[in-house]
Design a protein around this motif. Structure first.
Motif, PDB file in Angstrom:
ATOM      1  N   CYS A 185       0.820  -1.208   0.000  1.00 18.71           N
ATOM      2  CA  CYS A 185       0.000   0.000   0.000  1.00 18.71           C
ATOM      3  C   CYS A 185       0.857   1.263   0.000  1.00 18.71           C
ATOM      4  N   ARG A 186       1.991   1.226   0.672  1.00 22.76           N
ATOM      5  CA  ARG A 186       2.889   2.382   0.652  1.00 22.76           C
ATOM      6  C   ARG A 186       3.392   2.630  -0.775  1.00 22.76           C
ATOM      7  N   ALA A 187       3.542   1.553  -1.551  1.00 29.18           N
ATOM      8  CA  ALA A 187       4.052   1.683  -2.914  1.00 29.18           C
ATOM      9  C   ALA A 187       3.022   2.266  -3.859  1.00 29.18           C
ATOM     10  N   VAL A 188       1.723   2.203  -3.521  1.00 29.34           N
ATOM     11  CA  VAL A 188       0.701   2.672  -4.465  1.00 29.34           C
ATOM     12  C   VAL A 188       0.726   4.185  -4.683  1.00 29.34           C
ATOM     13  N   PRO A 189       0.597   5.064  -3.653  1.00 28.94           N
ATOM     14  CA  PRO A 189       0.272   4.811  -2.247  1.00 28.94           C
ATOM     15  C   PRO A 189      -1.238   4.891  -2.007  1.00 28.94           C
ATOM     16  N   ILE A 190      -1.673   4.139  -0.999  1.00 20.27           N
ATOM     17  CA  ILE A 190      -3.063   4.113  -0.582  1.00 20.27           C
ATOM     18  C   ILE A 190      -3.085   3.847   0.914  1.00 20.27           C
ATOM     19  N   ARG A 191      -4.068   4.366   1.604  1.00 18.95           N
ATOM     20  CA  ARG A 191      -4.201   4.082   3.035  1.00 18.95           C
ATOM     21  C   ARG A 191      -4.456   2.599   3.256  1.00 18.95           C
ATOM     22  N   ILE A 192      -3.984   2.106   4.393  1.00 21.18           N
ATOM     23  CA  ILE A 192      -4.231   0.704   4.730  1.00 21.18           C
ATOM     24  C   ILE A 192      -4.769   0.582   6.141  1.00 21.18           C
ATOM     25  N   LEU A 193      -5.766  -0.271   6.258  1.00 17.68           N
ATOM     26  CA  LEU A 193      -6.250  -0.711   7.558  1.00 17.68           C
ATOM     27  C   LEU A 193      -5.702  -2.120   7.755  1.00 17.68           C
ATOM     28  N   ALA A 194      -4.824  -2.276   8.730  1.00 21.28           N
ATOM     29  CA  ALA A 194      -4.206  -3.572   8.992  1.00 21.28           C
ATOM     30  C   ALA A 194      -5.170  -4.446   9.780  1.00 21.28           C
ATOM     31  N   ALA A 195      -5.417  -5.633   9.244  1.00 15.25           N
ATOM     32  CA  ALA A 195      -6.367  -6.572   9.837  1.00 15.25           C
ATOM     33  C   ALA A 195      -5.623  -7.516  10.775  1.00 15.25           C
ATOM     34  N   GLY A 196      -5.722  -7.253  12.059  1.00 19.20           N
ATOM     35  CA  GLY A 196      -5.006  -8.071  13.032  1.00 19.20           C
ATOM     36  C   GLY A 196      -5.911  -8.995  13.818  1.00 19.20           C
ATOM     37  N   TRP A 197      -7.005  -9.448  13.187  1.00 18.03           N
ATOM     38  CA  TRP A 197      -7.993 -10.203  13.958  1.00 18.03           C
ATOM     39  C   TRP A 197      -7.979 -11.706  13.737  1.00 18.03           C
ATOM     40  N   ALA A 198      -7.282 -12.225  12.750  1.00 19.96           N
ATOM     41  CA  ALA A 198      -7.224 -13.679  12.553  1.00 19.96           C
ATOM     42  C   ALA A 198      -6.440 -14.314  13.689  1.00 19.96           C
ATOM     43  N   ALA A 199      -6.681 -15.606  13.919  1.00 20.35           N
ATOM     44  CA  ALA A 199      -6.048 -16.298  15.041  1.00 20.35           C
ATOM     45  C   ALA A 199      -4.525 -16.232  14.972  1.00 20.35           C
TER      46      ALA A 199
END
Length: 221
Positions: free
Chosen positions: A172-186
């Motif tokens: 996403c930094r390379a695009v650039p575009i905002r990112i929401l990091a998904a930290g919810w998987a086990a």
């Protein structure tokens, strides 16, 4: 404000990483007699399904297409057991976004075949008219995100990508575009995500709908 949401798949909308690992393990065992560990398999993640098979069976190009076919067979057979459903509330969350006018797309490192299998299995296909997938060579996610934005007639400034890996933050930094990091998987690498300093980080899937409502560019909330 967020008018466009582009989603990753594995580990973001469903906890499908264990399914992927086991399907690769069985495919390699049938072809090569080796039983790979989780770590050995995950080290090769990045390319699409065929690319992972190529990395797991180096120097054996004659086995690669058969390996891909076996992977898909096991992926389908194991899906009900190892990935029976997406994260709770996924369909309702996506439906809410769509009803509020947020444009949706999926950009995943998966190969088209396995991506479509899982979207159909979870009854989520309707939410992603724009689906961009990976490459055997890997490293194409920034390009695929740009392609999705173009197909949606959207700008990066009004969009966000939702993905679960530290590599997604880099893409996403390379695009650039905002990112929401998904930290919810086990098995989410929350520490690795934090170290990449994403724009946003959530560790509970149930907080995702509230996040979008608070950043809704169509309702002005």
């Amino acid at each position: 404000m967020i008018k466009t949401a582009i989603f990753d798949f594995d580990g973001t909308l469903a906890d499908t990483i264990p399914l992927c690992r086991e399907a690769f393990r069985r495919a390699v065992r049938e072809l090569d007699g080796r039983t790979l560990t989780d770590e050995e398999i995950e080290r090769q993640f990045g390319p699409d399904d065929l690319g992972v098979i190529q990395r797991l069976l180096p120097g054996k190009p004659e086995l690669h297409e058969k390996g891909r076919e076996l992977f898909i067979r096991h992926y389908c057979e194991l899906h009900p057991e190892l990935a029976p459903s997406p994260f709770p509330g996924t369909a309702e969350m996506l439906s809410g976004l769509r009803s509020r006018g947020v444009r949706l797309a999926m950009v995943t490192g998966k190969r088209l075949e396995s991506a479509e299998i899982s979207l159909q299995f979870f009854h989520l296909t309707e939410f992603f008219p724009i689906l961009e997938t990976g490459s055997p060579e890997g490293g194409v996610k920034p390009d695929r995100i740009r392609r999705a934005l173009n197909r949606l007639d959207s700008s990066a400034g009004e969009a966000i990508y939702i993905g679960d890996s530290p590599a997604d933050v880099d893409a996403c930094r390379a695009v650039p575009i905002r990112i929401l990091a998904a930290g919810w998987a086990a098995e989410a690498d929350v520490k690795g995500l934090e170290e990449r300093r994403p724009d946003y980080l959530l560790t509970r899937f149930e907080d995702l709908d509230r996040f979008f409502r608070e950043h809704d560019g169509n309702e002005g909330l």
